[in-house]
Design a protein around this motif. Structure first.
Motif, PDB file in Angstrom:
ATOM      1  N   LEU A  37      11.746  70.945  11.859  1.00  0.00           N
ATOM      2  CA  LEU A  37      12.796  70.837  12.414  1.00  0.00           C
ATOM      3  C   LEU A  37      12.819  70.920  13.997  1.00  0.00           C
ATOM      4  O   LEU A  37      12.939  70.079  14.903  1.00  0.00           O
ATOM      5  CB  LEU A  37      14.009  71.575  12.031  1.00  0.00           C
ATOM      6  N   SER A  38      11.777  71.728  14.135  1.00  0.00           N
ATOM      7  CA  SER A  38      11.714  72.039  15.627  1.00  0.00           C
ATOM      8  C   SER A  38      10.269  72.909  15.984  1.00  0.00           C
ATOM      9  O   SER A  38       9.604  73.604  15.063  1.00  0.00           O
ATOM     10  CB  SER A  38      12.725  73.238  16.325  1.00  0.00           C
ATOM     11  N   LEU A  39       9.709  72.594  17.124  1.00  0.00           N
ATOM     12  CA  LEU A  39       8.350  73.273  17.425  1.00  0.00           C
ATOM     13  C   LEU A  39       8.561  74.633  18.278  1.00  0.00           C
ATOM     14  O   LEU A  39       7.955  75.511  18.048  1.00  0.00           O
ATOM     15  CB  LEU A  39       7.427  72.364  18.158  1.00  0.00           C
ATOM     16  N   GLU A  40       9.518  74.642  19.191  1.00  0.00           N
ATOM     17  CA  GLU A  40       9.986  75.499  19.997  1.00  0.00           C
ATOM     18  C   GLU A  40      11.471  75.991  19.861  1.00  0.00           C
ATOM     19  O   GLU A  40      12.184  75.149  20.605  1.00  0.00           O
ATOM     20  CB  GLU A  40       9.673  75.313  21.551  1.00  0.00           C
ATOM     21  N   PRO A  41      12.085  76.776  19.125  1.00  0.00           N
ATOM     22  CA  PRO A  41      11.098  77.834  18.226  1.00  0.00           C
ATOM     23  C   PRO A  41      10.675  76.962  16.919  1.00  0.00           C
ATOM     24  O   PRO A  41      11.014  75.885  16.620  1.00  0.00           O
ATOM     25  CB  PRO A  41      12.009  79.100  17.771  1.00  0.00           C
ATOM     26  N   PRO A  42       9.483  77.470  15.990  1.00  0.00           N
ATOM     27  CA  PRO A  42       9.246  76.739  14.880  1.00  0.00           C
ATOM     28  C   PRO A  42      10.090  76.886  13.904  1.00  0.00           C
ATOM     29  O   PRO A  42      10.501  78.085  13.415  1.00  0.00           O
ATOM     30  CB  PRO A  42       7.826  77.411  14.674  1.00  0.00           C
ATOM     31  N   LEU A  43      10.869  75.752  13.697  1.00  0.00           N
ATOM     32  CA  LEU A  43      12.033  75.879  12.774  1.00  0.00           C
ATOM     33  C   LEU A  43      11.582  74.718  11.515  1.00  0.00           C
ATOM     34  O   LEU A  43      11.073  73.494  11.858  1.00  0.00           O
ATOM     35  CB  LEU A  43      13.147  75.477  13.450  1.00  0.00           C
ATOM     36  N   VAL A  44      12.127  75.197  10.191  1.00  0.00           N
ATOM     37  CA  VAL A  44      11.965  74.326   9.139  1.00  0.00           C
ATOM     38  C   VAL A  44      13.568  74.025   8.524  1.00  0.00           C
ATOM     39  O   VAL A  44      14.033  74.951   8.772  1.00  0.00           O
ATOM     40  CB  VAL A  44      11.066  74.504   8.112  1.00  0.00           C
ATOM     41  N   ALA A  45      13.637  72.976   7.951  1.00  0.00           N
ATOM     42  CA  ALA A  45      14.935  72.850   7.075  1.00  0.00           C
ATOM     43  C   ALA A  45      14.646  72.451   5.874  1.00  0.00           C
ATOM     44  O   ALA A  45      13.630  71.614   5.428  1.00  0.00           O
ATOM     45  CB  ALA A  45      15.749  71.750   7.950  1.00  0.00           C
ATOM     46  N   LEU A  46      15.539  72.731   4.815  1.00  0.00           N
ATOM     47  CA  LEU A  46      15.491  72.286   3.377  1.00  0.00           C
ATOM     48  C   LEU A  46      16.636  72.179   2.781  1.00  0.00           C
ATOM     49  O   LEU A  46      17.638  72.953   3.209  1.00  0.00           O
ATOM     50  CB  LEU A  46      14.541  73.125   2.562  1.00  0.00           C
ATOM     51  N   GLY A  47      17.162  71.219   1.907  1.00  0.00           N
ATOM     52  CA  GLY A  47      18.164  71.095   1.392  1.00  0.00           C
ATOM     53  C   GLY A  47      18.059  71.683  -0.046  1.00  0.00           C
ATOM     54  O   GLY A  47      17.192  71.596  -0.938  1.00  0.00           O
TER      55      GLY A  47
END
Length: 148
Positions: A37-47
């Protein structure tokens, strides 16, 4: 509409992950609805379906891990999709031999129909050996194109 939507989504190739959380008990589930989702800050997303047994555990724990599966780990994916396989288990919340493991702190859960959109801040990355990913397409596992 529902069947057409499911059919359309089966035509989208996705990497296969196992998401795990621990709060009194440890549980994992197979998921393909996962993304950076994002590099700064490092984010991930899941359903994750709100009715999934992992959902309340993830909410209560405030943390989760995502193991990115490699080609050949189909039995692991099946096990965590509710089809038990012999000898499959999480080790310290992760899948041994995965391409990578992302250890995340829960940032937010947003309502998304019958699912929750889970956002996690990546706090640690464990890299496994490089190799071809496990891919799910047209309701089955497929070989990926992997450079030699």
């Amino acid at each position: 509409m529902k069947e057409a939507f499911k059919e359309a989504m089966s035509r989208f190739a996705a990497g296969v992950t196992v998401v795990s959380a621990r709060h009194g008990e440890e549980r994992g589930m197979t998921a393909t609805a996962f993304m950076s989702l994002s590099l700064e800050p490092p984010l991930v997303a899941l359903g994750i379906a709100k009715k999934a047994r992992l959902f309340p555990l993830l909410e209560a724990s405030g943390a989760f891990a995502v193991s990115l599966l490699r080609e050949g780990q189909e039995a692991i994916a099946e096990h965590f999709a509710g089809k038990p396989q012999e000898g499959v288990a999480l080790v310290e919340g992760a899948i041994p031999g995965a391409l990578a493991v992302l250890r995340c702190r829960l940032e937010a859960i947003y309502p998304a129909g019958d699912h929750g959109l889970v956002v996690g801040r990546v706090e640690a990355v464990e890299l496994g050996e490089p190799g071809p990913p496990l891919v799910y397409f047209a309701r089955g596992y497929r070989r990926s194109v992997w450079p030699s």
